[in-house]
Write a protein that holds these residues in place. Sequence first.
Motif, short mmCIF file in Angstrom:
data_model
loop_
_atom_site.label_atom_id
_atom_site.label_comp_id
_atom_site.label_asym_id
_atom_site.label_seq_id
_atom_site.Cartn_x
_atom_site.Cartn_y
_atom_site.Cartn_z
N TYR A 1 0.83 -1.20 0.00
CA TYR A 1 0.00 0.00 0.00
C TYR A 1 0.87 1.26 0.00
CZ TYR A 1 -4.10 2.91 0.83
OH TYR A 1 -5.10 3.84 0.71
N LEU A 2 1.97 1.24 0.73
CA LEU A 2 2.90 2.37 0.69
C LEU A 2 3.49 2.55 -0.70
CD1 LEU A 2 4.76 1.95 4.11
CD2 LEU A 2 3.12 3.74 3.50
N ASP A 3 3.79 1.43 -1.37
CA ASP A 3 4.25 1.52 -2.76
C ASP A 3 3.19 2.18 -3.63
OD1 ASP A 3 6.62 0.25 -2.12
OD2 ASP A 3 6.02 -1.71 -2.92
N GLU A 4 1.93 1.81 -3.42
CA GLU A 4 0.85 2.39 -4.23
C GLU A 4 0.68 3.88 -3.94
OE1 GLU A 4 -2.51 -0.85 -4.95
OE2 GLU A 4 -1.96 -0.77 -2.85
N ILE A 5 0.81 4.27 -2.68
CA ILE A 5 0.73 5.69 -2.33
C ILE A 5 1.89 6.45 -2.97
CG2 ILE A 5 0.90 7.35 -0.44
CD1 ILE A 5 -1.83 6.10 -0.57
N SER A 6 3.11 5.87 -2.91
CA SER A 6 4.27 6.52 -3.52
C SER A 6 4.06 6.71 -5.02
CB SER A 6 5.54 5.69 -3.28
OG SER A 6 5.91 5.70 -1.92
N SER A 7 3.56 5.69 -5.68
CA SER A 7 3.32 5.78 -7.11
C SER A 7 2.24 6.80 -7.43
CB SER A 7 2.93 4.41 -7.67
OG SER A 7 2.72 4.46 -9.05
N THR A 8 1.19 6.86 -6.62
CA THR A 8 0.14 7.85 -6.82
C THR A 8 0.68 9.26 -6.66
OG1 THR A 8 -1.54 6.27 -6.05
CG2 THR A 8 -2.14 8.59 -6.00
N LEU A 9 1.55 9.47 -5.68
CA LEU A 9 2.19 10.77 -5.49
C LEU A 9 3.12 11.11 -6.66
CD1 LEU A 9 3.06 10.50 -1.69
CD2 LEU A 9 1.48 12.17 -2.72
N TYR A 10 3.84 10.12 -7.13
CA TYR A 10 4.74 10.30 -8.28
C TYR A 10 3.95 10.82 -9.48
CZ TYR A 10 8.17 8.86 -11.91
OH TYR A 10 9.04 8.83 -12.96
N GLY A 11 2.82 10.15 -9.76
CA GLY A 11 1.99 10.58 -10.87
C GLY A 11 1.37 11.94 -10.64
N ALA A 12 0.95 12.23 -9.40
CA ALA A 12 0.35 13.53 -9.10
C ALA A 12 1.36 14.66 -9.32
CB ALA A 12 -0.16 13.55 -7.67
N ALA A 13 2.60 14.44 -8.89
CA ALA A 13 3.64 15.46 -9.09
C ALA A 13 3.91 15.67 -10.58
CB ALA A 13 4.92 15.06 -8.36
N PHE A 14 3.91 14.58 -11.35
CA PHE A 14 4.10 14.71 -12.80
C PHE A 14 2.99 15.56 -13.42
CE2 PHE A 14 3.06 13.46 -17.10
CZ PHE A 14 4.28 13.61 -17.74
N LYS A 15 1.76 15.29 -13.02
CA LYS A 15 0.63 16.02 -13.59
C LYS A 15 0.69 17.51 -13.23
CE LYS A 15 -2.03 11.79 -13.11
NZ LYS A 15 -2.97 11.06 -12.24
N LEU A 16 1.22 17.81 -12.04
CA LEU A 16 1.38 19.21 -11.65
C LEU A 16 2.49 19.89 -12.45
CD1 LEU A 16 1.05 18.85 -7.78
CD2 LEU A 16 -0.55 20.06 -9.28
N GLN A 17 3.53 19.13 -12.79
CA GLN A 17 4.69 19.70 -13.48
C GLN A 17 4.43 19.90 -14.96
OE1 GLN A 17 6.68 17.28 -15.48
NE2 GLN A 17 8.25 18.71 -16.18
#
Length: 602
Positions: free
Chosen positions: A117-133
């Motif tokens: 689940y922590l891996d999934e949260i990290s990946s979700t954050l990774y994608g969210a940061a990409f979408k912001l950038q």
Amino acid sequence: MNFPLHRSSAPLAHLTPALWRRANRHLLAKAIAEFSHELLLAPQAVSRGEGWALYRLETPQSEYRFPARRLALDHWLIDAARIERRVGDAPAEPDALAFIVECRDLLGLSQDVLPVYLDEISSTLYGAAFKLQRERLPAPALALADYQALESGMTEGHPVFVANNGRIGFSDRDYAAWAPECGKATPIIWLAATKRLAEFSHVDGLDHARLMREELGEGTVARFEAVLAAQGLDPADYWFLPVHPWQWHHRLAMAFAADLAEARLVFLGQSEDLYAPQQSVRTLYNLSRPDRRYVKTALSILNMGFMRGLSPYYMSGTPAINQWLHALIHNDATLCACGFDILREEAAIGYRQPYYEAALAGNGPHKKQLAALWRESPASRLGPGERLMTMAALLHIDADGLALLPSLIYASGLSTEAWLRRYLEAYLRPLLHCFYQYDLVFMPHGENLILILDRHMPARVLMKDIAEEIGLVDRANAPPGAMERIYTHVPDELRTLWLLTDVFDCFFRFLAAILHEQGHFPETLFWAEVAGCVQRYQADTPHLADKFARYDLFAPTFTRSCLNRLQLANNRQMVNLADPSQGLQFHGTLENPIARFRPGAA
């Protein structure tokens, strides 16, 4: 023709402190909101203002304070920018990963589930940061954009699930190539599979030869047949099937090496056409020839509670299910009047790898690694001046906090009431009819629906992902033979949850909040429109009165079904797909927002 490509030469350019903090605040606000909605957390109000209140949430390590508004269906609107965190007496930056670790006992996360689940949260954050950038269209411009710009412009994913962009198995390069938000255009891979181990199924009037001519063209078919002939193989002994490049490189080339060595599978090469992944990441849209079909492929990544393979067993019955449903819809006057239709999954193929078949009982992930289906393109359904939009776009909020929906309504020239009425007649009314007339249910969330807009107004909807996500809740209506698998046993008292949970709680809850906050349209008016749609349908179909009473959409309360609790309990296999009603997580009840509008009520 020019296609959008991933622009950044630095695949980690979005991992900056500023973007990471914004992504964390957004995800933390969602986590608090949805976990509180599911009664896993219980923030306490410490002061109240007009509409808003200041809440405090304590974890074993931190204290969080934030302003929030509570709306119908126990929906929490939290101002992410104003979340404050304290660790001891010191202020601390909100951190979604730390929050999950702090709340692991409150969330019921076992030691087996927590690391993934922590891996999934990290990946979700990774994608969210990409979408912001990434430079993106603001919501008012995206509301008017073309279909593929909308597909790659979505930022949130599933509105309910907190860890909704896990995609465990993707590397940073895979993400850049195959995440829909990256909008990259690439070819796909084709294999030939021996007919001894592969099964091809199709709707009436379509066979493999015709399908390949239409999807590949005569030249590519001849090229692939030449590859087989050069190895002394007879093309008549093989089916051609498409493979996701990730699946080929990460799974099949190694795990199916014996099949390749023995020519049970043969590598044919890449497609000439370029494809783009859709919001459903394993579904690929033909950018070179939009009139050609979607291709949905097995993709052995873990995402939102499931390994995203495709079952060869399910593929064998997929076209027949679609053909049956298509005929039902086109022979029903109410559904035709709504313009409701499906994108048929017209053909499918599944390969049964002999070693996994012999070794493994059941229908687990290792048996779902090589299969594909072809789904109709919506391009052929458009009339003059019409365009397509994923229904998920109605919940889109851009990086500056602007929602797409108010801009879309404004562009239509209609009032919010008039626009909503058109939308509900196109979307909700056919779902009501399928349920009450035929005991037929779908998974009608935003990504599974395509809106056809006429001058920015809803004209009709197309449903997709049929065979894997259709259900009949009355065995008497189930079609015979292999298609009987679409029957799912659901107790009477839970049957309305297909509408009250999947439509009301998992989609309308968020739609109402957007209009309430940014559309100058109070949520009570939204739910009045929903109730009005139900009332009009019931008035038009008096022969179903007994079923309306038996399955009452105006009941004062309904059982609270909790999706995040499912993922938190088992993020590798949330539910048994063969019997999805079993193992659901129910906690408490929700007040029904349309109960006050019951026909005849004072």
